[in-house]
Design a protein around this motif. Structure first.
Motif, mmCIF file in Angstrom:
data_model
loop_
_atom_site.group_PDB
_atom_site.id
_atom_site.type_symbol
_atom_site.label_atom_id
_atom_site.label_comp_id
_atom_site.label_asym_id
_atom_site.label_seq_id
_atom_site.Cartn_x
_atom_site.Cartn_y
_atom_site.Cartn_z
ATOM 1 N N TRP A 75 0.816 -1.210 0.000
ATOM 2 C CA TRP A 75 0.000 0.000 0.000
ATOM 3 C C TRP A 75 0.855 1.267 0.000
ATOM 4 O O TRP A 75 0.457 2.286 -0.556
ATOM 5 N N THR A 76 2.038 1.203 0.594
ATOM 6 C CA THR A 76 2.947 2.351 0.533
ATOM 7 C C THR A 76 3.394 2.589 -0.898
ATOM 8 O O THR A 76 3.416 3.733 -1.368
ATOM 9 N N LEU A 77 3.727 1.522 -1.602
ATOM 10 C CA LEU A 77 4.127 1.631 -2.997
ATOM 11 C C LEU A 77 2.993 2.194 -3.856
ATOM 12 O O LEU A 77 3.203 3.104 -4.664
ATOM 13 N N ILE A 78 1.776 1.701 -3.646
ATOM 14 C CA ILE A 78 0.616 2.208 -4.387
ATOM 15 C C ILE A 78 0.412 3.692 -4.100
ATOM 16 O O ILE A 78 0.174 4.484 -5.010
ATOM 17 N N SER A 79 0.517 4.084 -2.843
ATOM 18 C CA SER A 79 0.304 5.482 -2.463
ATOM 19 C C SER A 79 1.363 6.400 -3.059
ATOM 20 O O SER A 79 1.040 7.468 -3.590
ATOM 21 N N ILE A 80 2.619 5.978 -2.990
ATOM 22 C CA ILE A 80 3.700 6.815 -3.509
ATOM 23 C C ILE A 80 3.572 7.003 -5.014
ATOM 24 O O ILE A 80 3.684 8.127 -5.518
ATOM 25 N N VAL A 81 3.335 5.913 -5.739
ATOM 26 C CA VAL A 81 3.202 6.001 -7.196
ATOM 27 C C VAL A 81 2.015 6.887 -7.574
ATOM 28 O O VAL A 81 2.109 7.723 -8.477
ATOM 29 N N SER A 82 0.902 6.721 -6.880
ATOM 30 C CA SER A 82 -0.289 7.515 -7.188
ATOM 31 C C SER A 82 -0.073 8.997 -6.896
ATOM 32 O O SER A 82 -0.422 9.851 -7.716
ATOM 33 N N LEU A 83 0.499 9.296 -5.744
ATOM 34 C CA LEU A 83 0.701 10.701 -5.386
ATOM 35 C C LEU A 83 1.765 11.362 -6.261
ATOM 36 O O LEU A 83 1.620 12.534 -6.631
ATOM 37 N N LEU A 84 2.816 10.625 -6.613
ATOM 38 C CA LEU A 84 3.817 11.191 -7.524
ATOM 39 C C LEU A 84 3.219 11.459 -8.899
ATOM 40 O O LEU A 84 3.508 12.493 -9.517
ATOM 41 N N GLY A 85 2.381 10.550 -9.374
ATOM 42 C CA GLY A 85 1.699 10.766 -10.651
ATOM 43 C C GLY A 85 0.786 11.974 -10.600
ATOM 44 O O GLY A 85 0.708 12.758 -11.551
ATOM 45 N N TYR A 86 0.093 12.154 -9.480
ATOM 46 C CA TYR A 86 -0.793 13.298 -9.305
ATOM 47 C C TYR A 86 -0.009 14.607 -9.375
ATOM 48 O O TYR A 86 -0.359 15.533 -10.091
ATOM 49 N N PHE A 87 1.091 14.684 -8.601
ATOM 50 C CA PHE A 87 1.862 15.920 -8.547
ATOM 51 C C PHE A 87 2.598 16.196 -9.859
ATOM 52 O O PHE A 87 2.760 17.336 -10.252
ATOM 53 N N LYS A 88 3.029 15.133 -10.546
ATOM 54 C CA LYS A 88 3.707 15.318 -11.830
ATOM 55 C C LYS A 88 2.736 15.873 -12.869
ATOM 56 O O LYS A 88 3.073 16.797 -13.600
ATOM 57 N N LYS A 89 1.510 15.350 -12.917
ATOM 58 C CA LYS A 89 0.520 15.862 -13.861
ATOM 59 C C LYS A 89 0.060 17.262 -13.482
ATOM 60 O O LYS A 89 -0.282 18.061 -14.345
ATOM 61 N N ARG A 90 0.048 17.550 -12.200
ATOM 62 C CA ARG A 90 -0.360 18.872 -11.739
ATOM 63 C C ARG A 90 0.652 19.928 -12.139
ATOM 64 O O ARG A 90 0.289 21.071 -12.459
ATOM 65 N N GLU A 91 1.940 19.580 -12.134
ATOM 66 C CA GLU A 91 2.981 20.529 -12.526
ATOM 67 C C GLU A 91 2.919 20.850 -14.022
ATOM 68 O O GLU A 91 3.200 21.978 -14.418
ATOM 69 N N THR A 92 2.571 19.878 -14.837
ATOM 70 C CA THR A 92 2.548 20.105 -16.290
ATOM 71 C C THR A 92 1.310 20.853 -16.742
ATOM 72 O O THR A 92 1.252 21.284 -17.874
ATOM 73 N N LYS A 93 0.355 21.011 -15.874
ATOM 74 C CA LYS A 93 -0.883 21.695 -16.231
ATOM 75 C C LYS A 93 -0.689 23.151 -16.488
ATOM 76 O O LYS A 93 -0.100 23.950 -16.023
#
Length: 63
Positions: A45-63
């Motif tokens: 679950w830590t791995l799932i959370s980290i990957v999901s949150l990193l994906g969220y922040f990466k897409k948020r920066e490119t917006k």
């Protein structure tokens, strides 16, 4: 946009599940019908959370 929100939701759910495993204090959990050690369950679950949150922040920066 929708995928971005799903990443945030999965990240938050993962963090809540990790916290709840510390509160419940059990030695094993069921994962897909298999009994696994609590630390392995937390690690997944830590791995799932980290990957999901990193994906969220990466897409948020490119917006």
């Amino acid at each position: 946009m929708r995928n971005n929100n799903w990443n945030l939701i999965w990240g938050i759910i993962g963090v809540i599940i990790i916290i709840m495993t510390f509160v419940n204090n059990t030695t094993s959990k069921n994962l897909f019908g298999f009994e696994v050690n609590t630390w392995i369950y937390r690690g997944i679950w830590t791995l799932i959370s980290i990957v999901s949150l990193l994906g969220y922040f990466k897409k948020r920066e490119t917006k």
